[in-house]
Design a protein around this motif. Structure first.
Motif: not given
Length: 184
Positions: A105-108, A139-148
């Motif tokens: 997941a980190q690499i993705a 949380g970081r991934t969801l932030e990047q997906a603009n889902r605060p």
């Protein structure tokens, strides 16, 4: 003569038995350390968290440990493709090892492959729902997906497990402030 004197001296000296600490199985130790993490102060909490991460990283398999080590070395060397292959091997050989899924997941996430990152994190959290580091990465991934809102929920999940998790708290506070700003 000296040997005889030494032997006699050693016989006269009695060393009290040290109290025996029970030897905990890895899962028992993990549970104990996660409980300690709940009430630990910030400095102590970081040490306990590192111990918990080390317990999670132990695959109890020489092959998996070697693949994980090679994957980590590849990441450090900047060879993300090689690291991804190593972690893919881990996931195929030991699909119930949450650490392999977390590393994938980190690499993705680094590759901005949000879909696979979310799938791998879901798998890791299904296998080990106490992974505060996986909730943080989610949380970081969801932030990047603009889902605060969803990102905030993931950070809060991490904080439920590891209340002194500074990075999760900083990100959660930033999102809370941003969401409050929207409602004004």
């Amino acid at each position: 003569m000296i040997t005889t004197l030494l032997a006699l001296a050693l016989q006269a000296v009695t060393i009290p038995d040290a109290p025996q600490q029970p030897v905990l199985e890895p899962e028992e130790r993990l549970e104990a350390r996660l409980q300690a993490l709940q009430s630990a102060e910030e400095g102590e909490a970081a040490d306990i968290a590192q111990e918990v991460l080390a317990l999670w990283a132990d695959a109890d398999s020489a092959t998996i440990d070697l693949l994980m080590e090679r994957g980590e070395e590849a990441l450090i060397a900047g060879e993300a493709d090689l690291a991804a292959r190593m972690f893919d091997h881990v996931n195929r050989l030991e699909p119930d090892f949450a650490e392999g899924w977390l590393r994938s997941a980190q690499i993705a996430q680094a590759r901005q492959d949000w879909e696979f990152s979310l799938q791998a994190l879901n798998r890791a959290l299904t296998l080990e729902p106490r992974r505060f580091d996986a909730f943080y990465l989610l949380g970081r991934t969801l932030e990047q997906a603009n889902r605060p809102e969803a990102a905030l929920e993931a950070y809060e999940q991490a904080l439920e497990i590891y209340p002194a998790y500074e990075l999760a708290e900083q990100n959660a506070a930033r999102i809370r402030a941003r969401l409050r700003g929207r409602t004004l």
